[in-house]
Design a protein around this motif. Structure first.
Motif, PDB file in Angstrom:
ATOM      1  N   SER A   1      50.033  42.678  38.619  1.00 62.83           N
ATOM      2  CA  SER A   1      49.616  43.298  39.879  1.00 62.83           C
ATOM      3  C   SER A   1      48.213  42.835  40.280  1.00 62.83           C
ATOM      4  CB  SER A   1      49.694  44.826  39.805  1.00 62.83           C
ATOM      5  OG  SER A   1      48.772  45.346  38.881  1.00 62.83           O
ATOM      6  N   GLU A   2      47.340  42.599  39.316  1.00 59.45           N
ATOM      7  CA  GLU A   2      46.001  42.087  39.629  1.00 59.45           C
ATOM      8  C   GLU A   2      46.084  40.670  40.191  1.00 59.45           C
ATOM      9  OE1 GLU A   2      42.740  43.634  39.494  1.00 59.45           O
ATOM     10  OE2 GLU A   2      44.285  45.165  39.721  1.00 59.45           O
ATOM     11  N   LEU A   3      46.958  39.846  39.632  1.00 57.83           N
ATOM     12  CA  LEU A   3      47.149  38.498  40.159  1.00 57.83           C
ATOM     13  C   LEU A   3      47.676  38.562  41.585  1.00 57.83           C
ATOM     14  CD1 LEU A   3      47.231  35.436  39.906  1.00 57.83           C
ATOM     15  CD2 LEU A   3      49.464  35.672  38.788  1.00 57.83           C
ATOM     16  N   MET A   4      48.620  39.437  41.826  1.00 57.55           N
ATOM     17  CA  MET A   4      49.177  39.581  43.173  1.00 57.55           C
ATOM     18  C   MET A   4      48.110  40.048  44.162  1.00 57.55           C
ATOM     19  SD  MET A   4      52.922  41.141  42.429  1.00 57.55           S
ATOM     20  CE  MET A   4      54.270  40.080  41.969  1.00 57.55           C
ATOM     21  N   ARG A   5      47.297  40.986  43.768  1.00 59.24           N
ATOM     22  CA  ARG A   5      46.198  41.432  44.634  1.00 59.24           C
ATOM     23  C   ARG A   5      45.241  40.285  44.918  1.00 59.24           C
ATOM     24  NH1 ARG A   5      46.998  46.061  41.296  1.00 59.24           N
ATOM     25  NH2 ARG A   5      47.519  47.893  42.527  1.00 59.24           N
ATOM     26  N   ALA A   6      44.948  39.483  43.895  1.00 57.73           N
ATOM     27  CA  ALA A   6      44.044  38.342  44.074  1.00 57.73           C
ATOM     28  C   ALA A   6      44.624  37.325  45.052  1.00 57.73           C
ATOM     29  CB  ALA A   6      43.755  37.691  42.722  1.00 57.73           C
ATOM     30  N   ILE A   7      45.928  37.107  45.010  1.00 59.54           N
ATOM     31  CA  ILE A   7      46.573  36.177  45.935  1.00 59.54           C
ATOM     32  C   ILE A   7      46.419  36.675  47.372  1.00 59.54           C
ATOM     33  CG2 ILE A   7      48.824  35.273  46.685  1.00 59.54           C
ATOM     34  CD1 ILE A   7      49.559  35.206  43.643  1.00 59.54           C
ATOM     35  N   ILE A   8      46.645  37.958  47.586  1.00 57.97           N
ATOM     36  CA  ILE A   8      46.484  38.534  48.931  1.00 57.97           C
ATOM     37  C   ILE A   8      45.033  38.409  49.393  1.00 57.97           C
ATOM     38  CG2 ILE A   8      46.592  40.662  50.308  1.00 57.97           C
ATOM     39  CD1 ILE A   8      49.357  39.597  49.689  1.00 57.97           C
ATOM     40  N   LEU A   9      44.089  38.743  48.522  1.00 56.15           N
ATOM     41  CA  LEU A   9      42.675  38.671  48.891  1.00 56.15           C
ATOM     42  C   LEU A   9      42.261  37.245  49.215  1.00 56.15           C
ATOM     43  CD1 LEU A   9      41.103  41.197  46.372  1.00 56.15           C
ATOM     44  CD2 LEU A   9      41.514  41.521  48.822  1.00 56.15           C
ATOM     45  N   ARG A  10      42.771  36.267  48.483  1.00 49.61           N
ATOM     46  CA  ARG A  10      42.461  34.867  48.761  1.00 49.61           C
ATOM     47  C   ARG A  10      43.006  34.474  50.135  1.00 49.61           C
ATOM     48  NH1 ARG A  10      38.755  31.243  47.713  1.00 49.61           N
ATOM     49  NH2 ARG A  10      39.086  30.514  49.817  1.00 49.61           N
ATOM     50  N   ALA A  11      44.208  34.918  50.445  1.00 51.10           N
ATOM     51  CA  ALA A  11      44.791  34.612  51.753  1.00 51.10           C
ATOM     52  C   ALA A  11      43.983  35.271  52.872  1.00 51.10           C
ATOM     53  CB  ALA A  11      46.249  35.058  51.810  1.00 51.10           C
TER      54      ALA A  11
END
Length: 83
Positions: free
Chosen positions: A9-19
């Protein structure tokens, strides 16, 4: 599933934040961010790190989340606050 702080879930949040950060840029970065947010469900439904899959995993409505991010009138802060 999808609740709390797990490595996935942290990786997924990081992907959204990067986008979101890329959306604030110009040129190819912005174009790629928009493509990520607007990818068709049929195209990306199988890909675990697609915007739609991430939203579903985290318990967010993909359309409402996309609209809130893309149509935000101010810059969204992507910096993490200290705990």
């Amino acid at each position: 599933e999808g609740k709390g702080y797990t490595p996935v879930s942290e990786l997924m949040r990081a992907i959204i934040l990067r986008a979101v950060e890329d959306l604030n840029c110009q040129g190819e970065l912005r174009d790629d961010a928009l493509a990520f947010f607007y990818a068709e469900e049929e195209e990306d439904d199988e890909y675990v790190f697609s915007f739609i899959s991430i939203c579903r995993y985290l318990g967010f409505n993909p359309q409402a989340t996309r609209d809130a991010i893309v149509n935000c009138e101010h810059r969204i802060s992507t910096r993490r606050r200290a705990a």
